[in-house]
Design an enzyme around this catalytic site. Structure first.
Site, mmCIF file in Angstrom:
data_model
loop_
_atom_site.group_PDB
_atom_site.id
_atom_site.type_symbol
_atom_site.label_atom_id
_atom_site.label_comp_id
_atom_site.label_asym_id
_atom_site.label_seq_id
_atom_site.Cartn_x
_atom_site.Cartn_y
_atom_site.Cartn_z
ATOM 1 N N SER A 1 0.826 -1.215 0.000
ATOM 2 C CA SER A 1 0.000 0.000 0.000
ATOM 3 C C SER A 1 0.857 1.260 0.000
ATOM 4 C CB SER A 1 -0.924 0.000 1.221
ATOM 5 O OG SER A 1 -1.754 -1.138 1.220
ATOM 6 N N TYR B 1 -12.866 -7.259 -5.386
ATOM 7 C CA TYR B 1 -13.816 -6.928 -6.448
ATOM 8 C C TYR B 1 -14.875 -8.016 -6.569
ATOM 9 C CZ TYR B 1 -15.862 -5.190 -10.764
ATOM 10 O OH TYR B 1 -16.740 -4.718 -11.702
ATOM 11 N N TYR C 1 -1.680 -11.065 3.324
ATOM 12 C CA TYR C 1 -1.779 -9.645 3.666
ATOM 13 C C TYR C 1 -3.219 -9.391 4.092
ATOM 14 C CZ TYR C 1 -0.863 -4.594 2.810
ATOM 15 O OH TYR C 1 -0.683 -3.239 2.930
ATOM 16 N N LYS D 1 1.102 -10.669 7.214
ATOM 17 C CA LYS D 1 1.227 -9.232 7.477
ATOM 18 C C LYS D 1 -0.153 -8.745 7.869
ATOM 19 C CE LYS D 1 2.294 -4.729 5.429
ATOM 20 N NZ LYS D 1 1.011 -4.036 5.607
#
Length: 310
Positions: free
Chosen positions: A49, A112, A138, A166
């Site tokens: 990010s 999505y 993640y 993470k």
């Protein structure tokens, strides 16, 4: 190089310096890597990010991984984000990361599309079977709208699908469940990293292995000091360092929320700070993010001075 198991310490998500026309500034990226290595970090995470991965075309992603892996030259492990909507698209990024020499990949849940937990598990299974690199989950529900439950993470760890996690969910209770489950199941090689800049001391106290701090781009030395204090059991010193870093994190809020979004404000702040510190040439963020104003950048400079960084 092979990844240590577990991977420990400070693994900053490397920002992606850009030129004014939105190309990757490889010279600034190399200087940023040097800045992080000199700060004593334990690994690097590109294309997350804080790297603006969501904004970068595939050619930019390849350039970033190639540049960082080549420049770091085996000094530190490099994790690469292979972040996309579904497994087959993720595998394209994983192939590029492997070809560049990355040591592992970091992958979110599908997004999505609307998925069931069984399909999220299948997503990671497919990627793990075909990627040819250690796979880190993640957990980023704010962006992908799927929370990785502790039971699912631990099941995938037990099956050796995942090498680590993470956790950027902000769910400290969920993080504790993963850490307790890791101990209970004897998953000693499974890496657990927090993505929260503001609760690193708490995460280490719970048993986390390390931190992936976006603010670590700006002040890697501070996060390295914090990690060392935690490992030494100096919780009073760790709290003081965490408090200093928490104050510095105020740079992400200087952007006027009536004018720009949180991504423009936060990522713009990291880049403005790196520019003010002389690490990167240009603080521009990728389109369509909007730039910080001159006054907002001046406020970032005051935060840096208060933290002893200017």
């Amino acid at each position: 190089m092979s990844l240590p198991t577990p991977l420990t310490g400070v693994v900053p998500p490397v920002c992606t310096p850009l030129t004014p026309d939105n190309e990757v500034d490889t010279a600034s990226l190399a200087r940023l890597v040097d800045h992080l290595v000199e700060g004593g970090v334990d690994g690097l995470f590109v294309l997350g990010s804080s790297s603006e991965a969501a904004y970068l075309p595939d050619r930019h992603r390849r350039t970033v991984v190639d540049t960082v892996v080549r420049h770091v030259a085996g000094q530190l492990p490099v994790l690469a984000g292979a972040i996309d909507m579904t497994a087959l698209r993720v595998l394209d990024h994983a192939t590029a990361a492997r070809a560049a020499g990355a040591d592992g990949i970091v992958v979110t849940a599908p997004f999505y599309t609307r998925t069931h937990p069984a399909e999220i598990a299948r997503h990671y299974q497919v990627v793990a079977e075909r990627a040819g690199l250690p796979l880190f989950a993640y957990d980023l529900p704010v962006s992908v709208h799927s929370k990785l439950g502790a039971d699912l993470v631990l099941e995938l760890a037990e099956r050796s699908v995942l090498a680590g996690l993470k956790d950027s969910s902000g769910d400290e209770g969920g993080l504790r469940k993963v850490l307790l489950g890791r101990t209970r199941e004897g998953l000693d090689s499974f890496t657990v990293l927090t993505g929260s800049e503001l609760t690193v001391d708490s995460a280490f106290a719970m048993g986390a292995d390390g931190v992936v701090p976006g603010l670590g781009n700006v002040d890697p030395h501070g996060y390295v000091r914090l990690a060392r204090l935690c490992r030494a059991g100096d919780w009073q010193g760790a709290r003081a360092e965490q408090d200093r870093l928490t104050a510095l994190f105020g740079i992400v809020d200087v952007g006027d929320p009536t004018r720009i979004g949180p991504s423009s404000s936060g990522l713009g702040a990291f880049k403005a700070a790196l520019h003010l510190r002389g690490v990167i040439d240009c603080p521009v963020t990728a389109d369509p993010q909007l730039p910080l104003t001159e006054d907002e950048v001046l406020r970032i400079g005051k935060h840096l001075a208060a933290a002893g960084l200017l």
